[in-house]
Write an enzyme that holds these catalytic residues in place. Sequence first.
Site, PDB file in Angstrom:
ATOM      1  CD  GLU A 218      23.276  38.877 141.674  1.00 16.36           C
ATOM      2  OE1 GLU A 218      22.108  38.917 141.538  1.00 16.36           O
ATOM      3  OE2 GLU A 218      23.496  40.166 142.873  1.00 16.36           O
TER       4      GLU A 218
ATOM      5  CE  LYS B 184      19.701  40.138 149.011  1.00 14.65           C
ATOM      6  NZ  LYS B 184      18.279  40.468 148.528  1.00 14.65           N
TER       7      LYS B 184
ATOM      8  CG  HIS C  72      40.943  60.730 127.879  1.00 12.61           C
ATOM      9  ND1 HIS C  72      42.410  61.762 127.093  1.00 12.61           N
ATOM     10  CD2 HIS C  72      40.310  60.853 126.982  1.00 12.61           C
ATOM     11  CE1 HIS C  72      41.250  62.354 126.239  1.00 12.61           C
ATOM     12  NE2 HIS C  72      40.542  61.503 125.840  1.00 12.61           N
TER      13      HIS C  72
HETATM   14  O1  PA5 Z   1      19.628  40.124 141.279  1.00 15.06           O
HETATM   15  C1  PA5 Z   1      19.306  39.691 142.025  1.00 15.06           C
HETATM   16  O2  PA5 Z   1      19.279  38.538 142.689  1.00 15.06           O
HETATM   17  C2  PA5 Z   1      19.761  40.201 143.848  1.00 15.06           C
HETATM   18  O3  PA5 Z   1      20.861  41.639 142.704  1.00 15.06           O
HETATM   19  C3  PA5 Z   1      18.426  41.010 144.146  1.00 15.06           C
HETATM   20  O4  PA5 Z   1      18.162  41.691 142.549  1.00 15.06           O
HETATM   21  C4  PA5 Z   1      18.657  42.221 145.410  1.00 15.06           C
HETATM   22  O5  PA5 Z   1      19.517  41.555 145.731  1.00 15.06           O
HETATM   23  C5  PA5 Z   1      17.108  42.777 145.240  1.00 15.06           C
HETATM   24  O6  PA5 Z   1      16.585  41.685 146.071  1.00 15.06           O
HETATM   25  P1  PA5 Z   1      15.318  42.194 146.364  1.00 15.06           P
HETATM   26  O7  PA5 Z   1      14.662  42.032 145.333  1.00 15.06           O
HETATM   27  O8  PA5 Z   1      14.613  40.429 146.846  1.00 15.06           O
HETATM   28  O9  PA5 Z   1      15.282  43.037 147.884  1.00 15.06           O
END
Ligand code: PA5
Length: 424
Positions: free
Chosen positions: A280, A415, A301
Amino acid sequence: MHKSIKLELDMGDELFSQLKTLEQEILLQDEKLYKKTWAWNVFLGWYDVENILSQEELQKIKATAEYFQRFEKVIVIGIGGSYLWAKALLEALKPNFWDEKIIFAWFQLDSSYLKDLLKYLAKKDYGIVVISKSGTTLEPALTFRMLLQDLYSKYSKQEVSKRVVAITDKNKWILKDLATKNGFETFVIPDDVWWRYSVFTPVWLLPIAIAWYDIEKMLLWAKDMQQHIDENKDIFKNPAYLYAGVRNILLNNEKNIEILATFEKKLSFLSEWWKQLFGESEGKDGKWIFPASLNYSTDLHSMWQFVQDGSRNLFETFLIVENESVKLEIPFLENDEDNLNFISGKTLKFINHSALNWTIQAHREWWVPIIKIIIPEINEYYLGQLLYFFQRACWVSAYLLWVNPFNQPGVESYKKYMMECIKK
Ligand code: PA5
């Protein structure tokens, strides 16, 4: 500082001089970190471990954890950066086959999972820690709705208010508001700490403290690694910057898949956190190293063939545990029915290590560049170090690619799109 994690590379003259050239660039980024002159520096709150949390906040986490320890089970609801490290750490530290107090319920829109969980919890005395920085992510929000309804069907409003804690951003009103209205305890994820960098905040400190681990010590140990990185400006003495540098050089040589491989079962979930951190942070603007993971010897394996003889654009980073903390000897059998007496008396660690060395040698022969990250043993101290090491390496690595490590426009659009689709 105690012993530290180490980084080992196949260092030829060419790599050495490329790293020496890149060192200047890395130090330039490093300086911007201290002077806070980067465009994205508003999210550098994670960098200085000592100042992320106040003493008051730490004491509040410890007190809440102590209260939650009375429940038979604690359900931690969260996804992505809101659960991965806590789970990775618990997987690494807990004994195998342990009847865990913490259950992570987070991740999928899988009705059978949630239905089974509710069935499992029917006769359990449980509490909930719900973690969402945005407070609106659909997967955890739906899971929370269902479990909260379950709690309300069993207990009074006053009792439920003592069984739920919400960890969220102070300005994101849905979860914060819901928690206030229902009288739940809340913890805030600091504004200047981006989601996947939120590991040293209540996001993982609370679940880990509920599982009885010493969070204050962990913070001190991560601080050790920070100090080590801060003080060593020579790239060859700075494991985080050396790792970032060598990845960058490999990428420029068309090695754009990195496999995080380990022979340690307890570290297998850590790669899930690592994939999110690097994936990310770096995978944007058409620039990328694809983070993949393999768990050996199981995957020897299934994937050995591919790594050795498939596409040549990959490199392998091995997470290696040096010490033999658990000694398990292969027994000698009088009848030797299985023909294994030739290794009797040897420990399983020795055999596992031999498999590791063979794998590295074989993959090297097939031109797979190898990076070794060596930790002396699996404990809170070295995991705290490892965590900080990866965060710092990832941050500088993204800057070397000129991408902002503190956003995830792709995830955000998923989202948004998802919400729009289900509203139709
Ligand atoms: O790390 C990130 O940026 C994302 O993966 C968020 O952690 C994930 O979408 C969860 O978001 P939130 O804590 O707002 O629910």
